[in-house]
Motif scaffolding. Structure first.
Motif, PDB file in Angstrom:
ATOM      1  N   GLN A  54       0.837  -1.189   0.000  1.00 47.00           N
ATOM      2  CA  GLN A  54       0.000   0.000   0.000  1.00 47.00           C
ATOM      3  C   GLN A  54       0.879   1.249   0.000  1.00 47.00           C
ATOM      4  N   LEU A  55       0.590   2.158  -0.924  1.00 48.35           N
ATOM      5  CA  LEU A  55       1.294   3.425  -1.010  1.00 48.35           C
ATOM      6  C   LEU A  55       0.356   4.524  -0.522  1.00 48.35           C
ATOM      7  N   HIS A  56       0.699   5.145   0.588  1.00 46.93           N
ATOM      8  CA  HIS A  56      -0.138   6.186   1.195  1.00 46.93           C
ATOM      9  C   HIS A  56       0.453   7.557   0.859  1.00 46.93           C
ATOM     10  N   ILE A  57      -0.350   8.367   0.197  1.00 42.17           N
ATOM     11  CA  ILE A  57       0.087   9.699  -0.227  1.00 42.17           C
ATOM     12  C   ILE A  57      -0.845  10.726   0.392  1.00 42.17           C
ATOM     13  N   GLY A  58      -0.269  11.674   1.086  1.00 45.13           N
ATOM     14  CA  GLY A  58      -1.046  12.762   1.670  1.00 45.13           C
ATOM     15  C   GLY A  58      -0.804  14.051   0.911  1.00 45.13           C
ATOM     16  N   ILE A  59      -1.866  14.655   0.377  1.00 45.22           N
ATOM     17  CA  ILE A  59      -1.751  15.872  -0.425  1.00 45.22           C
ATOM     18  C   ILE A  59      -2.781  16.882   0.068  1.00 45.22           C
ATOM     19  N   PRO A  60      -2.389  18.101   0.404  1.00 41.31           N
ATOM     20  CA  PRO A  60      -3.365  19.114   0.806  1.00 41.31           C
ATOM     21  C   PRO A  60      -4.425  19.312  -0.277  1.00 41.31           C
ATOM     22  N   GLN A  61      -5.657  19.541   0.139  1.00 41.29           N
ATOM     23  CA  GLN A  61      -6.760  19.641  -0.821  1.00 41.29           C
ATOM     24  C   GLN A  61      -6.561  20.778  -1.809  1.00 41.29           C
ATOM     25  N   ALA A  62      -5.830  21.853  -1.376  1.00 39.20           N
ATOM     26  CA  ALA A  62      -5.606  22.991  -2.267  1.00 39.20           C
ATOM     27  C   ALA A  62      -4.776  22.605  -3.482  1.00 39.20           C
ATOM     28  N   ALA A  63      -4.020  21.521  -3.389  1.00 41.41           N
ATOM     29  CA  ALA A  63      -3.185  21.087  -4.505  1.00 41.41           C
ATOM     30  C   ALA A  63      -3.868  20.041  -5.367  1.00 41.41           C
ATOM     31  N   MET A  64      -5.132  19.703  -5.064  1.00 43.54           N
ATOM     32  CA  MET A  64      -5.866  18.694  -5.819  1.00 43.54           C
ATOM     33  C   MET A  64      -6.844  19.352  -6.785  1.00 43.54           C
ATOM     34  N   LEU A  65      -7.113  18.667  -7.896  1.00 43.79           N
ATOM     35  CA  LEU A  65      -8.137  19.127  -8.820  1.00 43.79           C
ATOM     36  C   LEU A  65      -9.515  18.832  -8.247  1.00 43.79           C
ATOM     37  N   ARG A  66     -10.402  19.780  -8.264  1.00 41.32           N
ATOM     38  CA  ARG A  66     -11.756  19.550  -7.749  1.00 41.32           C
ATOM     39  C   ARG A  66     -12.497  18.505  -8.565  1.00 41.32           C
ATOM     40  N   SER A  67     -12.240  18.459  -9.860  1.00 43.32           N
ATOM     41  CA  SER A  67     -12.949  17.512 -10.715  1.00 43.32           C
ATOM     42  C   SER A  67     -12.599  16.071 -10.401  1.00 43.32           C
ATOM     43  N   ALA A  68     -11.505  15.851  -9.672  1.00 45.82           N
ATOM     44  CA  ALA A  68     -11.089  14.489  -9.376  1.00 45.82           C
ATOM     45  C   ALA A  68     -11.717  13.956  -8.097  1.00 45.82           C
ATOM     46  N   ARG A  69     -12.444  14.789  -7.379  1.00 44.21           N
ATOM     47  CA  ARG A  69     -13.052  14.323  -6.141  1.00 44.21           C
ATOM     48  C   ARG A  69     -14.077  13.234  -6.429  1.00 44.21           C
ATOM     49  N   GLY A  70     -14.023  12.188  -5.656  1.00 44.72           N
ATOM     50  CA  GLY A  70     -14.954  11.090  -5.836  1.00 44.72           C
ATOM     51  C   GLY A  70     -14.533  10.080  -6.882  1.00 44.72           C
ATOM     52  N   TYR A  71     -13.412  10.315  -7.547  1.00 41.58           N
ATOM     53  CA  TYR A  71     -12.974   9.378  -8.586  1.00 41.58           C
ATOM     54  C   TYR A  71     -12.328   8.161  -7.946  1.00 41.58           C
ATOM     55  N   VAL A  72     -12.691   6.996  -8.431  1.00 37.49           N
ATOM     56  CA  VAL A  72     -12.079   5.741  -8.012  1.00 37.49           C
ATOM     57  C   VAL A  72     -11.661   4.997  -9.272  1.00 37.49           C
ATOM     58  N   ASP A  73     -10.422   4.558  -9.300  1.00 35.81           N
ATOM     59  CA  ASP A  73      -9.887   3.850 -10.454  1.00 35.81           C
ATOM     60  C   ASP A  73     -10.759   2.631 -10.778  1.00 35.81           C
ATOM     61  N   PRO A  74     -11.227   2.508 -12.041  1.00 36.75           N
ATOM     62  CA  PRO A  74     -12.043   1.331 -12.402  1.00 36.75           C
ATOM     63  C   PRO A  74     -11.354   0.007 -12.125  1.00 36.75           C
ATOM     64  N   ALA A  75     -10.015  -0.004 -12.036  1.00 41.04           N
ATOM     65  CA  ALA A  75      -9.323  -1.251 -11.719  1.00 41.04           C
ATOM     66  C   ALA A  75      -9.692  -1.766 -10.338  1.00 41.04           C
ATOM     67  N   LEU A  76     -10.227  -0.889  -9.486  1.00 38.98           N
ATOM     68  CA  LEU A  76     -10.605  -1.274  -8.126  1.00 38.98           C
ATOM     69  C   LEU A  76     -12.062  -1.717  -8.026  1.00 38.98           C
ATOM     70  N   TRP A  77     -12.855  -1.480  -9.072  1.00 41.77           N
ATOM     71  CA  TRP A  77     -14.270  -1.850  -9.011  1.00 41.77           C
ATOM     72  C   TRP A  77     -14.377  -3.366  -8.887  1.00 41.77           C
ATOM     73  N   ASP A  78     -15.136  -3.808  -7.925  1.00 39.05           N
ATOM     74  CA  ASP A  78     -15.170  -5.218  -7.539  1.00 39.05           C
ATOM     75  C   ASP A  78     -16.470  -5.873  -8.018  1.00 39.05           C
ATOM     76  N   TYR A  79     -16.338  -6.957  -8.802  1.00 40.95           N
ATOM     77  CA  TYR A  79     -17.513  -7.712  -9.214  1.00 40.95           C
ATOM     78  C   TYR A  79     -18.086  -8.540  -8.065  1.00 40.95           C
ATOM     79  N   GLY A  80     -17.313  -8.731  -6.999  1.00 40.93           N
ATOM     80  CA  GLY A  80     -17.795  -9.510  -5.872  1.00 40.93           C
ATOM     81  C   GLY A  80     -17.639 -11.002  -6.090  1.00 40.93           C
ATOM     82  N   VAL A  81     -18.385 -11.775  -5.325  1.00 44.10           N
ATOM     83  CA  VAL A  81     -18.290 -13.230  -5.341  1.00 44.10           C
ATOM     84  C   VAL A  81     -19.565 -13.825  -5.930  1.00 44.10           C
ATOM     85  N   ASN A  82     -19.483 -15.090  -6.289  1.00 46.29           N
ATOM     86  CA  ASN A  82     -20.671 -15.812  -6.734  1.00 46.29           C
ATOM     87  C   ASN A  82     -21.565 -16.088  -5.531  1.00 46.29           C
ATOM     88  N   ALA A  83     -22.786 -15.668  -5.605  1.00 51.92           N
ATOM     89  CA  ALA A  83     -23.716 -15.840  -4.477  1.00 51.92           C
ATOM     90  C   ALA A  83     -25.134 -15.610  -4.970  1.00 51.92           C
TER      91      ALA A  83
END
Length: 856
Positions: free
Chosen positions: A170-199
């Protein structure tokens, strides 16, 4: 003794800080590490350091004789190694400001004089993380001519930080909000989207009642089901209902049955089966076929769809049923007084909701809740679409089933203007729609026109329909026009549903088609002390029918200290038939607590009057059952002008496996027994679990080998005998935290992980696994055979080499063992000893056992 370098001191401080920050149980290994780190930290001001050479250049050496009790016996090698990794490329989870935002391959290089490997964050990586790169370019700290250059975020951005957890990748990066793009808020990399388990799961809602009225007995039962099966990337869904009762024919209805999956590259959903078309452009219709639609939930900062909130008033312990297009969507039991329903699942985004209130004496009252949504705007350059093809599938078996195809779109022309339109085709039917939505300082306006052409055996119809929508929140007055709509249709205009209905009539022209309609919903806040006001109204006129139908509901609620009160008035008129039917009703409700505690019971009073001369009065008492946080009671007594005196009592409870309720009502000529339950049954690879009602997306939490584990992030959710629990809801395509509550687990269970992050896809059943160990907590005190002390910091291991603890200065270690008899191995530097133990029978009144051992 040689002086420590600044680099070594900072490295040791970082190492001590990492040890003290480990989130383990206070009685477990983390606490022992913190004790050791604290001892070292306190000793640092007087410590002396030696030079490091060779392969151990990064591990400082200490003269530890200054530590009381024989510091020369202290072995700190395992605790002073820096958290370093070999240069190379590693696939890591990236956390930005504690939020999981991506998973990607990161190269680790030696990029400074410290000799340590650090993550190589290139310009591309920084942009993906949402850093305001343009701002850094303007400040001249980034060289755009070197795209592969490695940057240290802590040097680029003030107060930024980078930490790598090699054990968890795990790589933990701390960045002040003033240095972040507002449009990126709420973005989650699609590579992390989880299909879950068979159930598979069944979500059920049961309600039943038995009434005895004037010597006759009648029963009524309803069961609503939402069933699902997830296999790989596909999810199968079915919605159905079963109703039965005295004098009624048993009826089973299947509303939807379909298979669905994500199309990630298109940010869309692919649906196959029996479902509803989108209402983005045309009225939603039920069909059997294939559909591809945009899913805005996959986008950053997406807006979720409009969901209706239903307000009403019950005079007794009543059953409230919500239907749409003739299908029972929802059934629940409410107490006397005002009620609010906000958790229904409409089949489509169009079609009024019919709300029926069945009182304890069997009397019924109904009203309609408008359910339509204002077309949502999209950002400039964005396209939202839906396309479907198949066969019309009406709930009425007498209706025709023509083939159909439909296409709708919304395109963001500018930041304030969205173009909308679409085409719809069926056998002997055509429709074209075009419109525009405009955002202005006065609110959001939308106008669209639909041209239809339909043909039956008797005639051809060609008409138009004009629709005007308006939505606005007036910030100055806290007024929200949730929906204001006007629609006018010419006499020959036909929706696809109208066309199918025409085919059923001999003359090809059914009565009661809509001519014009006006809907409005207003919510008005009057300040912290002024209360709130709401208004829902609708007027509908028809072709070939005289008059109109009108409904209006106005309400006001406020509080005076701890006393809450609500006034609700309603008016309905339907003179678009052979008789005129006006109904007016006013209801007043007041409630107040019997004490200052949040758990205090409340007393309430409800008054109801209508224009037919009927009036009723109810007095009630409700609250938590003594000593129960999730069990409630409700007692009512009242008088009705037509039915005389009445009384009722009900109990309800929220458990980890279901929500249940039961009630009894009695009046002059009737008595009624009612019962209900709602919950879920989930089958998965780990077994079968019962749970609270689940949404379409939920989570299975596994705490290996531990039952009755609770979750601080979800009240009432507890693991069963198989170590699994059903967490009933999750936010799709967003990071969800799931946190265990370890306070009631006892000393004999140790949690290795207490929090998990999940990013579920739509409709997924994700799995959150928490590692845990169970056994007996024992405090071992070791003594060597020759009487010499065993070094402070020596590790205590089991026969398999697993570290159970670390010795304190008195030679003691608190360990969790899973065997009643075994051998422990104590190791330090280049020496070791062994000790065999046999535990006495467990004592229930002790948190841990104490055992003295001779180490040979």
């Amino acid at each position: 003794m040689k002086k420590i370098s600044a680099e070594n001191r900072s490295g040791l401080s970082a190492r001590v800080q990492e040890s003290t920050a480990a989130p383990h149980d206070l009685a477990g290994k983390g606490f022992r590490l913190r004790k050791l780190a604290l001892a070292v930290a306190l000793a640092l001001p007087g410590a002396a350091y030696a030079n490091s050479t060779g392969s151990e250049a990064n591990i400082p050496e200490f003269d530890l004789a200054f530590i009381q009790g024989g510091g020369e016996q202290l072995d700190l090698a395992e605790f002073l190694r820096q958290d370093n990794v070999a240069p190379g490329t590693y696939r890591v989870d990236i956390y930005v400001n504690r939020a999981l935002t991506g998973r990607r391959d990161i190269r680790f290089d030696i990029i400074d004089k410290s000799g340590r490997t650090k993550p190589c964050l290139t310009l591309e990586v920084l942009e993906k993380l949402g850093v305001d790169v343009e701002k850094l370019k303007r400040n001249g700290v980034i060289d755009t001519g070197l795209p592969d250059r490695c940057y240290d975020v802590s040097e680029l951005i003030d107060k930024a930080s980078v930490e790598y957890d090699a054990a968890r990748l795990q790589l933990h990066i701390g960045i002040p909000q003033a240095a972040m793009l507002r449009s990126a808020r709420g973005y989650v990399d699609p590579a992390l989207w989880d299909y879950g388990v068979n159930a598979g799961f069944v979500n059920y809602q049961f309600s039943g009642r038995r009434s005895e009225n004037s010597g006759s007995t009648s029963d009524y039962y309803s069961l609503g089901l939402r069933n699902g099966l997830n296999i790989g990337q596909w999810r199968l869904r079915n919605e159905s209902s079963l109703s039965d009762g005295s004098g009624n024919k048993r009826r089973f209805t299947s509303n939807r049955i379909f298979a669905e999956r994500d199309i990630t590259s298109l940010k869309s959903q692919l649906t196959l089966g029996e479902t509803y078309t989108s209402s983005q452009t045309f009225d939603s219709v039920r069909f059997l076929g294939i559909q591809l639609s945009s899913d805005e939930a996959m986008l950053p900062d997406s807006q979720r769809g409009y969901a209706p909130v239903i307000h009403g008033t019950a005079q007794t312990n009543a059953t409230v049923e919500v239907s749409q297009n003739g299908y029972l969507l929802y059934s629940t039991t409410v107490s006397p007084g005002p009620f609010e329903i906000s958790d229904i699942y409409p089949s489509g985004s169009n079609g009024d909701l019919e709300i029926t209130v069945i009182e304890a004496d069997g009397s019924r009252s109904s009203f309609t809740q408008v359910y339509a949504s204002l077309p949502q705007m999209v950002r400039r350059g964005m396209l939202r679409y839906n396309a479907a093809a198949g066969e019309y599938a009406s709930n009425n078996p007498d209706d025709a089933a023509p083939s159909l195809a439909t296409l709708g779109f919304a395109y963001g022309l500018t930041n304030a203007t969205t173009l909308v339109g679409g085409v719809q085709w069926a056998e002997d039917y055509r429709a074209t729609n075009v419109g525009v939505t405009q955002n202005t300082p006065l609110g959001a306006f939308a106008i669209d026109v639909t041209q239809s052409n339909s043909e039956t055996r008797q005639q051809r119809n060609r008409g138009q329909s004009l629709r005007l929508n308006y939505a606005k929140t007036l910030a100055a007055t806290n007024t929200t026009f949730t929906l204001a709509t006007y629609r006018y249709s010419t006499e020959d205009y036909r929706t696809l549903g109208d066309h199918v209905t025409d085919l059923r009539f001999m003359d090809g022209n059914h009565r009661g088609r809509a001519k014009n309609r006006f809907d409005i919903t207003i919510n008005q806040s009057l300040g912290s002390r002024g209360g709130s006001f709401y208004l829902n109204g609708t007027e509908q006129r028809y072709w070939n029918l005289p008059g109109s139908s009108q409904q209006l509901r106005v309400g006001y609620s406020n509080n005076w200290g701890s006393i809450n009160y609500n006034i609700d008035t309603s008016f309905s008129r339907n003179d678009a038939s052979n008789y005129k039917n006006d109904k007016k009703q006013v209801a007043l409700s007041i409630s107040m607590p019997l004490g200052s505690s949040q758990r205090s019971s409340r007393v309430s009073s409800n008054l109801n009057y209508d224009n037919q001369g009927r009036h009723s009065t109810q007095m009630g008492l409700n609250g938590n059952l003594p000593g129960q946080d999730d069990a409630y009671y409700n007692l009512q007594a009242g008088h009705d002008s037509s039915g005389g005196g009445s009384g009722s009592a009900s109990l309800s409870a929220v458990t980890s496996v279901a929500r249940v309720n039961a009630g009894y009502s009695q009046g002059r000529d009737y008595q009624t027994f009612s019962a209900g339950a709602s919950g879920s049954v989930v089958a998965h690879a780990g077994g079968i679990n019962l749970g609270q009602p689940v949404g379409d997306t939920f989570t299975l939490a596994e705490v290996s080998g531990v039952s009755n584990a609770k979750f601080s992030s979800h009240a009432g959710v507890i693991t069963g005998r198989n170590g699994y629990a059903v967490v009933p809801s999750a936010q799709i395509y967003r990071t969800n935290w799931l946190t265990l509550d370890a306070r009631d687990l006892g000393a004999d269970t140790e949690l290795l992980t207490t929090a998990q992050q999940l990013v579920p896809r739509r409709g997924s059943i994700t799995l959150a696994s928490f590692a845990a160990e169970s056994g007996r907590r024992v405090q071992f005190e070791f003594r060597s055979v020759d009487g010499s002390p065993i070094p402070f910091g020596a590790s205590v291991q089991d026969e398999n080499g697993k570290v159970l603890g670390v010795l304190d200065p008195k030679g003691m270690a608190l360990a969790l063992v899973d065997q009643e008899e075994s051998t422990l191995i104590v190791k330090w530097k280049s020496d070791s000893c062994q000790a065999h133990y046999i535990l006495a029978p467990r004592k229930l009144d002790t948190r841990f056992d104490k055992v003295q051992l001779a180490c040979k």
